[in-house]
Design a protein around this motif. Structure first.
Motif, short mmCIF file in Angstrom:
data_model
loop_
_atom_site.label_atom_id
_atom_site.label_comp_id
_atom_site.label_asym_id
_atom_site.label_seq_id
_atom_site.Cartn_x
_atom_site.Cartn_y
_atom_site.Cartn_z
N LYS A 1 9.84 -1.73 -4.51
CA LYS A 1 8.63 -1.72 -5.31
C LYS A 1 8.19 -0.52 -5.95
O LYS A 1 7.57 -0.30 -7.07
N THR A 2 8.60 0.67 -5.27
CA THR A 2 7.96 2.04 -6.00
C THR A 2 8.39 2.40 -6.97
O THR A 2 7.69 3.04 -7.92
N PRO A 3 9.84 2.41 -7.64
CA PRO A 3 10.10 2.46 -8.87
C PRO A 3 9.29 1.83 -9.93
O PRO A 3 9.03 2.49 -10.98
N LEU A 4 8.89 0.64 -9.77
CA LEU A 4 7.94 -0.05 -10.79
C LEU A 4 6.66 0.63 -10.79
O LEU A 4 6.18 0.82 -11.95
N VAL A 5 6.16 1.06 -9.62
CA VAL A 5 4.89 1.74 -9.71
C VAL A 5 4.94 3.14 -10.23
O VAL A 5 4.20 3.42 -11.20
N ILE A 6 6.06 3.56 -10.20
CA ILE A 6 6.32 5.07 -10.66
C ILE A 6 6.47 4.93 -12.18
O ILE A 6 5.77 5.89 -12.90
N VAL B 1 0.90 -1.24 -0.10
CA VAL B 1 -0.12 0.12 0.06
C VAL B 1 0.87 1.15 -0.17
O VAL B 1 0.69 2.13 -0.90
N THR B 2 1.97 1.54 0.77
CA THR B 2 2.79 2.58 0.90
C THR B 2 3.43 2.57 -0.62
O THR B 2 3.74 3.71 -0.87
N ALA B 3 3.85 1.66 -1.09
CA ALA B 3 4.46 1.83 -2.33
C ALA B 3 3.59 2.19 -3.68
O ALA B 3 3.95 2.92 -4.37
N MET B 4 2.36 1.62 -3.18
CA MET B 4 1.54 2.04 -4.38
C MET B 4 1.01 3.62 -4.12
O MET B 4 1.08 4.35 -5.29
N VAL B 5 1.09 4.01 -3.01
CA VAL B 5 0.63 5.56 -2.92
C VAL B 5 1.74 6.31 -3.35
O VAL B 5 1.46 7.39 -3.83
#
Lengths: 241, 263
Positions: free
Chosen positions: B140-145, B79-83
């Motif tokens: 995970k965050t760079p992938l969502v970005i 959830v944190t990474a998605m937001v």
């Protein structure tokens, strides 16, 4: 019935991709008048419509709608040549997108006024091309526009549908008393709908002919329409289009 | 118009063919059973043995607490990474300046080995949940970005023009025009992200935690307990399948109904 707004467009200079598209261009439209802007494809007709809609602001000059700069003027009823419906919204929600405050009855009335029945819950892709244009028109009507801006609203439709839509647009404009600017490359659209035809061409774009069509659009006979069409075509040819 | 928003109908999966998915699953179990009968059960326990072991691990051991801890960590990291990824992705997609300034950071983040990030987090913050979750988020965050940025860059400008012509507010423009165009990219980020988060949480638990599925599997490994490893794996697979079929697929069908609805 109150007439729509007066329009006054004055472009000192407008460039696009390094090319001067408009220079010292002036166009005035009286309240309640229906003006057809005719010209070859790519000449810059849609650009004028975008300026009047308040969408295009990157130019030296001024577009006034009833004395207000176009971006600050009341919302125009803009009809796009590609209908431009939001595919992820139902037909009813496409209408509500521009007027979230309206009731279901008002939405149903706008749909009925454009001849659309039982489409509220359908997706835009489930409609035919002609029905999609009608939905685009219904959306424009929902803002109770005093200014209608129509960008090639009949292009790529079959002849029967075009005739139906032309009659519908004429009725709707007459009923509302709106000022309207119709962009088209087809003399027939102008001959059926407009009080006045402005032919533009060249680089920078200039007005090469400005024709008043005497008979009221809603009362034109077939013979008059054909005669007007010939007149417009002749003016286009004489202007070396 | 971006391919994700192509209004042409997408053929829905025929309802009568749902059994094929179950048949495929049963085939997999059957092949596993046949292989188990053919080889020494010490190296490959049979599915029925593993299923019975799951029951024992649930009632007599730590299966439920282990999964609760791992699921909690994965959910928080996800959830944190998605937001964060969505907000940063929108910023990169909307501002050329921000994009120029920070795109290389995203590229670096995408390519840093997960294990390196985890080790650094454990060194800096200690062997605790904070470090583990931070490592998951950083992975995970760079992938969502990247997904969201791509979605923003593919916004159809014609719809922005519609919004300006009809004087829609920023909020209305986001809700009616931008958010729906982002949905396919968000779903892709969620689906790929979820599978990534599972894997890295487990690896990080092996590396620096004294609880969770990864920690328990590493203990099974030390005792060469294949039955335990397969039992945890099977439960893990079941949870992923339930998430896919109970949460993600129905959500996707609901959000993209306009592309498949035939009524």
């Amino acid at each position: 019935m109150a007439h729509g707004p007066d329009l006054s467009l004055s472009i000192a200079r407008l460039t696009f991709g390094g090319e001067v598209l408009y220079k010292d261009f002036h166009l005035n439209v009286a309240g309640g008048e229906v003006v057809a802007l005719i010209g070859p494809s790519g000449v810059g007709k849609t650009t004028l419509l975008r300026i009047l809609a308040g969408v295009e602001t990157g130019f030296d000059g001024l577009a006034l709608v009833d004395g207000h700069p176009a971006p600050l003027a009341p919302v125009p009823g803009l009809v796009f040549q590609d209908a431009r419906l939001l595919p992820w919204l139902s037909c009813a929600d496409n209408l509500r997108a521009v007027r979230p405050d309206v009731s279901n009855e008002v939405v149903a009335q706008a749909l009925a006024a454009t001849g659309l029945v039982d489409v509220q819950d359908k997706w835009p892709r489930q409609l035919s091309g002609g029905m999609q244009r009608r939905l685009g028109l219904a959306r424009a009507l929902l803002v109770n526009p005093r200014l209608m801006l129509l960008d090639e609203p009949f292009v790529s439709l079959d002849r029967v549908v075009v005739r139906e839509l032309q009659a519908l647009v004429t009725d709707l404009i007459v009923q509302s008393g709106a000022t309207a600017v119709l962009v088209s490359h087809d003399p027939q659209d102008a001959a059926r709908l407009a009080h006045r035809v402005v032919i533009i061409a060249g680089r920078p774009v200039q007005i090469v002919a400005d024709l008043a069509l005497d008979a009221l659009p809603a009362q034109r006979s077939r013979t008059q329409i054909i005669a007007y069409e010939d007149r417009i075509e002749t003016a286009m040819v004489e202007s070396a289009l | 118009m971006s391919p994700a928003l192509d209004p042409r109908p997408v053929a829905p999966r025929p309802k009568g063919e749902a059994w094929l998915g179950w048949a495929s699953f049963l085939l997999m179990i059957g092949l596993w059973g046949a292989a188990a009968l053919a080889v020494n059960s010490r190296f490959l326990p049979a599915p029925w043995t593993v299923i019975a072991h799951i029951s024992w691990l649930t009632n007599e051991a730590h299966l439920l607490p282990d999964f609760a801890v791992t699921l909690g960590r994965a959910a928080l990291g996800f959830v944190t990474a998605m937001v964060l990824g969505t907000l940063i992705g929108i910023a990169l997609g909307r501002s050329r300046l921000v994009d120029r300034l920070f795109l290389n950071w995203v590229v670096v983040g995408m390519n840093l080995p997960a294990i390196v990030i985890a080790i650094l987090c454990f060194i800096w913050l200690g062997l605790n949940d904070k470090a583990l979750i931070l490592a998951v988020v950083l992975n995970k965050t760079p992938l969502v970005i990247t997904n969201i940025r791509q979605g923003v860059l593919s916004f159809d400008p014609a719809f922005d023009e519609l919004a300006r012509a009809y004087r829609l507010s920023r909020g209305q423009t986001f809700r009616l025009i931008h958010a729906p165009q982002l949905v396919p990219y968000l779903l892709t980020a969620a689906r790929t992200g979820l599978s990534l988060v599972w894997k890295i949480v487990l690896v990080f638990e092996v590396l620096g935690s004294d609880s969770g599925v990864g920690f328990r599997v590493s203990l099974f490994f030390q005792f060469f307990d294949l039955k335990g490893i397969l039992a945890y794996t099977l439960v893990f697979v079941a949870i992923v399948m339930v998430l896919e079929h109970v949460a993600i697929s129905p959500l996707e069908r609901r959000l993209l109904k306009w592309r498949t609805d035939q009524t």
